[in-house]
Motif scaffolding. Structure first.
Motif, short mmCIF file in Angstrom:
data_model
loop_
_atom_site.label_atom_id
_atom_site.label_comp_id
_atom_site.label_asym_id
_atom_site.label_seq_id
_atom_site.Cartn_x
_atom_site.Cartn_y
_atom_site.Cartn_z
N UNK A 19 0.81 -1.22 0.00
CA UNK A 19 0.00 0.00 0.00
C UNK A 19 0.84 1.26 0.00
N UNK A 20 1.90 1.28 0.79
CA UNK A 20 2.78 2.46 0.84
C UNK A 20 3.35 2.74 -0.55
N UNK A 21 3.86 1.71 -1.20
CA UNK A 21 4.44 1.91 -2.52
C UNK A 21 3.39 2.34 -3.53
N UNK A 29 4.10 14.29 -6.06
CA UNK A 29 4.79 15.02 -4.99
C UNK A 29 5.08 14.09 -3.83
N UNK A 30 6.02 14.47 -2.96
CA UNK A 30 6.26 13.67 -1.75
C UNK A 30 4.98 13.55 -0.93
N UNK A 31 4.86 12.44 -0.22
CA UNK A 31 3.67 12.18 0.60
C UNK A 31 4.07 12.24 2.07
N UNK A 32 3.30 12.97 2.87
CA UNK A 32 3.62 13.13 4.28
C UNK A 32 3.25 11.87 5.07
N UNK A 33 3.87 11.75 6.23
CA UNK A 33 3.59 10.64 7.14
C UNK A 33 2.10 10.60 7.46
N UNK A 34 1.54 11.75 7.81
CA UNK A 34 0.12 11.79 8.18
C UNK A 34 -0.79 11.42 7.02
N UNK A 35 -0.44 11.85 5.83
CA UNK A 35 -1.25 11.51 4.66
C UNK A 35 -1.23 10.00 4.42
N UNK A 36 -0.05 9.40 4.51
CA UNK A 36 0.06 7.94 4.36
C UNK A 36 -0.73 7.23 5.44
N UNK A 37 -0.59 7.71 6.66
CA UNK A 37 -1.27 7.09 7.80
C UNK A 37 -2.79 7.13 7.61
N UNK A 39 -4.50 7.66 4.69
CA UNK A 39 -4.89 6.95 3.46
C UNK A 39 -4.95 5.45 3.68
N UNK A 40 -3.98 4.91 4.43
CA UNK A 40 -3.90 3.47 4.64
C UNK A 40 -4.54 3.01 5.95
N UNK A 41 -5.05 3.97 6.73
CA UNK A 41 -5.72 3.68 8.01
C UNK A 41 -4.82 2.84 8.93
N UNK A 46 2.83 1.20 13.29
CA UNK A 46 2.73 0.25 12.18
C UNK A 46 3.30 0.86 10.91
N UNK A 47 2.90 2.08 10.61
CA UNK A 47 3.41 2.75 9.42
C UNK A 47 4.92 2.96 9.51
N UNK A 48 5.38 3.44 10.65
CA UNK A 48 6.81 3.71 10.83
C UNK A 48 7.66 2.46 10.61
#
Length: 98
Positions: A19-21, A29-37, A39-41, A46-48
């Protein structure tokens, strides 16, 4: 000759890393940590941990900076990550075609 299943990239075995990839490659554009978190719930931890695994593999580039007084971490796929993910997707398609 290798069977197609053995050409899948183990770095993308987990749904979170997949999912991250997918998210990173879907953005210009670069994706922020919060946006990834969001988007992927996912939880922070876990994300880190999954992003760290992708970074260690050389598939994700991490940029840390401060915006005002708040830390801001963003991610972009590396050229190696783009290539590895495309090869993984190609192997999945080959499996689906039989």
């Amino acid at each position: 000759m290798k069977h197609t299943i053995h050409t899948l990239n183990k770095a993308f075995d987990h749904r979170v890393r997949l999912g991250v990839m997918a998210v990173l490659l879907g953005q210009s554009d670069p994706v922020s940590f919060n946006e990834l978190k969001e988007t992927l719930d996912l939880t922070d931890g876990n994300l880190a941990s999954h992003v760290a695994a992708l970074e260690k593999a050389g598939y994700v580039q991490v940029s840390k900076q401060f915006v005002g007084k708040k830390p801001n971490t963003t991610y972009t796929p590396s050229s190696e990550g783009k290539q590895a993910f495309q090869e993984h997707l190609n192997a999945l398609e080959k499996l689906l075609r039989g």
